[in-house]
Write a protein that holds these residues in place. Structure first.
Motif, PDB file in Angstrom:
ATOM      1  N   GLY A  15      28.618  40.563  31.652  1.00  0.00           N
ATOM      2  CA  GLY A  15      28.904  41.950  31.997  1.00  0.00           C
ATOM      3  C   GLY A  15      30.255  42.125  32.661  1.00  0.00           C
ATOM      4  N   TRP A  16      30.707  43.371  32.699  1.00  0.00           N
ATOM      5  CA  TRP A  16      32.024  43.665  33.263  1.00  0.00           C
ATOM      6  C   TRP A  16      32.051  43.465  34.772  1.00  0.00           C
ATOM      7  N   GLY A  17      30.934  43.724  35.427  1.00  0.00           N
ATOM      8  CA  GLY A  17      30.882  43.490  36.868  1.00  0.00           C
ATOM      9  C   GLY A  17      31.026  42.018  37.202  1.00  0.00           C
ATOM     10  N   VAL A  18      30.393  41.171  36.400  1.00  0.00           N
ATOM     11  CA  VAL A  18      30.505  39.723  36.594  1.00  0.00           C
ATOM     12  C   VAL A  18      31.937  39.271  36.323  1.00  0.00           C
ATOM     13  N   LEU A  19      32.553  39.819  35.296  1.00  0.00           N
ATOM     14  CA  LEU A  19      33.947  39.486  34.986  1.00  0.00           C
ATOM     15  C   LEU A  19      34.859  39.829  36.161  1.00  0.00           C
ATOM     16  N   LEU A  20      34.686  41.015  36.704  1.00  0.00           N
ATOM     17  CA  LEU A  20      35.504  41.448  37.831  1.00  0.00           C
ATOM     18  C   LEU A  20      35.256  40.567  39.055  1.00  0.00           C
ATOM     19  N   ALA A  21      33.985  40.249  39.326  1.00  0.00           N
ATOM     20  CA  ALA A  21      33.652  39.434  40.491  1.00  0.00           C
ATOM     21  C   ALA A  21      34.221  38.033  40.367  1.00  0.00           C
ATOM     22  N   GLY A  22      34.066  37.410  39.199  1.00  0.00           N
ATOM     23  CA  GLY A  22      34.565  36.053  39.003  1.00  0.00           C
ATOM     24  C   GLY A  22      36.072  35.969  39.103  1.00  0.00           C
ATOM     25  N   ALA A  23      36.775  36.951  38.515  1.00  0.00           N
ATOM     26  CA  ALA A  23      38.235  36.956  38.591  1.00  0.00           C
ATOM     27  C   ALA A  23      38.704  37.190  40.024  1.00  0.00           C
ATOM     28  N   PHE A  24      38.064  38.140  40.710  1.00  0.00           N
ATOM     29  CA  PHE A  24      38.451  38.437  42.100  1.00  0.00           C
ATOM     30  C   PHE A  24      38.220  37.243  43.010  1.00  0.00           C
ATOM     31  N   LEU A  25      37.098  36.547  42.824  1.00  0.00           N
ATOM     32  CA  LEU A  25      36.792  35.389  43.660  1.00  0.00           C
ATOM     33  C   LEU A  25      37.835  34.291  43.490  1.00  0.00           C
ATOM     34  N   GLY A  26      38.358  34.137  42.283  1.00  0.00           N
ATOM     35  CA  GLY A  26      39.403  33.151  42.062  1.00  0.00           C
ATOM     36  C   GLY A  26      40.638  33.442  42.895  1.00  0.00           C
ATOM     37  N   PHE A  27      41.071  34.702  42.896  1.00  0.00           N
ATOM     38  CA  PHE A  27      42.227  35.098  43.712  1.00  0.00           C
ATOM     39  C   PHE A  27      41.913  34.986  45.202  1.00  0.00           C
ATOM     40  N   LEU A  28      40.695  35.350  45.571  1.00  0.00           N
ATOM     41  CA  LEU A  28      40.305  35.292  46.986  1.00  0.00           C
ATOM     42  C   LEU A  28      40.309  33.849  47.502  1.00  0.00           C
ATOM     43  N   LEU A  29      39.772  32.940  46.716  1.00  0.00           N
ATOM     44  CA  LEU A  29      39.747  31.533  47.115  1.00  0.00           C
ATOM     45  C   LEU A  29      41.154  30.959  47.212  1.00  0.00           C
ATOM     46  N   LEU A  30      42.016  31.341  46.269  1.00  0.00           N
ATOM     47  CA  LEU A  30      43.410  30.889  46.321  1.00  0.00           C
ATOM     48  C   LEU A  30      44.094  31.401  47.579  1.00  0.00           C
ATOM     49  N   ALA A  31      43.877  32.673  47.910  1.00  0.00           N
ATOM     50  CA  ALA A  31      44.494  33.256  49.100  1.00  0.00           C
ATOM     51  C   ALA A  31      43.996  32.566  50.359  1.00  0.00           C
ATOM     52  N   ALA A  32      42.689  32.282  50.419  1.00  0.00           N
ATOM     53  CA  ALA A  32      42.131  31.607  51.592  1.00  0.00           C
ATOM     54  C   ALA A  32      42.701  30.201  51.733  1.00  0.00           C
ATOM     55  N   TYR A  33      42.815  29.489  50.634  1.00  0.00           N
ATOM     56  CA  TYR A  33      43.365  28.134  50.673  1.00  0.00           C
ATOM     57  C   TYR A  33      44.831  28.163  51.093  1.00  0.00           C
TER      58      TYR A  33
END
Length: 244
Positions: free
Chosen positions: A189-207
């Protein structure tokens, strides 16, 4: 039944993890260099120049090169076990279990040399899309193949736009990896797509923030994005599988 599938998937992941270190060692080279087939001293690895699986062991040097096996065994078991436990006995689980080792391999290579080789990213995208098409024809499939393909195009397009705007901040390999991850996330689903992509950027920013605060990096330091893209997509697929 689900517990049995989870245990089998974890054992499968651990077994596959044992096979990855040599591939990481061979592929972790700069773009202009050929794939490694020997140790730094020039000896054939384990007596087999063309081998890709197992340890990067040199009989002459009596040592292993590249990453150690325990990390991949643990990561493979954890990832595959989680996928089986959350997704359950659905047709797409087979696709995730086949794609997971390649995603781990890509993340490890990118972490080592900040590179995502075409020899992995492009076949992985084609294979994931094709296998999900087969899964969609089976009973109890929980996703949409058409949406998965469209999700791959959408996410890759977004990454290409970011690459076009700031090529120094994102590699073209990330764009190609986004195609596969978009297909996997779009399946649910599109919500899962948005969540997975956002989490990737969020994890990169945190690291990145941790590196800056600890003094281990400065502004402008290159950080491989592939591992965080893979982690974000894994979290998204798990969320999608849980919701389904």
């Amino acid at each position: 039944m689900l517990t049995l599938w989870t245990a089998l998937a974890a054992w499968y992941g651990a077994g596959v993890g044992l096979l990855l270190p040599r591939a990481v060692y061979r592929l972790a080279v700069e773009p202009e260099e050929p794939w490694r087939d020997r140790c730094p001293a020039g000896h054939a690895l384990d007596g087999a120049v063309s081998g890709w699986l197992g340890r990067a062991w040199c009989d002459v040097c009596c040592r292993t090169y590249g990453p150690g096996e325990p990390v991949f065994v643990l990561a493979g078991a954890l990832v595959c076990g989680l996928l089986a436990a959350v997704v359950g006995v659905r047709p797409e689980l087979g696709v995730w279990l086949l794609a997971a080792p390649f995603a781990l391999l890509l993340a490890a290579v990118d972490r080592a040399v900040n590179r995502l080789p075409d020899v992995l990213t492009l076949p992985l995208a084609a294979g994931t899309g094709t296998l999900l098409g087969v899964a969609a024809l089976q009973p109890h499939a929980a996703g949409s193949w058409r949406r998965a393909l469209l999700g791959g195009v959408v996410l890759a397009s977004v990454y290409f736009l970011l690459f076009f705007i700031n090529p120094s901040g994102m590699g073209f390999g990330d764009v190609k990896l986004a195609l596969t991850l978009g297909v996997a996330l779009g399946w649910y689903g599109w919500g899962v797509l948005l969540a997975g992509a956002f989490l990737g950027f969020l994890l990169l920013a945190a690291y990145g923030a941790v590196l800056l605060l600890s003094g281990r990096a400065e502004r402008g330091t290159e950080v491989p994005f592939g591992p965080f893209m893979v982690l974000g997509a894994l979290a998204g697929v798990l969320l999608g599988g849980l919701a389904a």
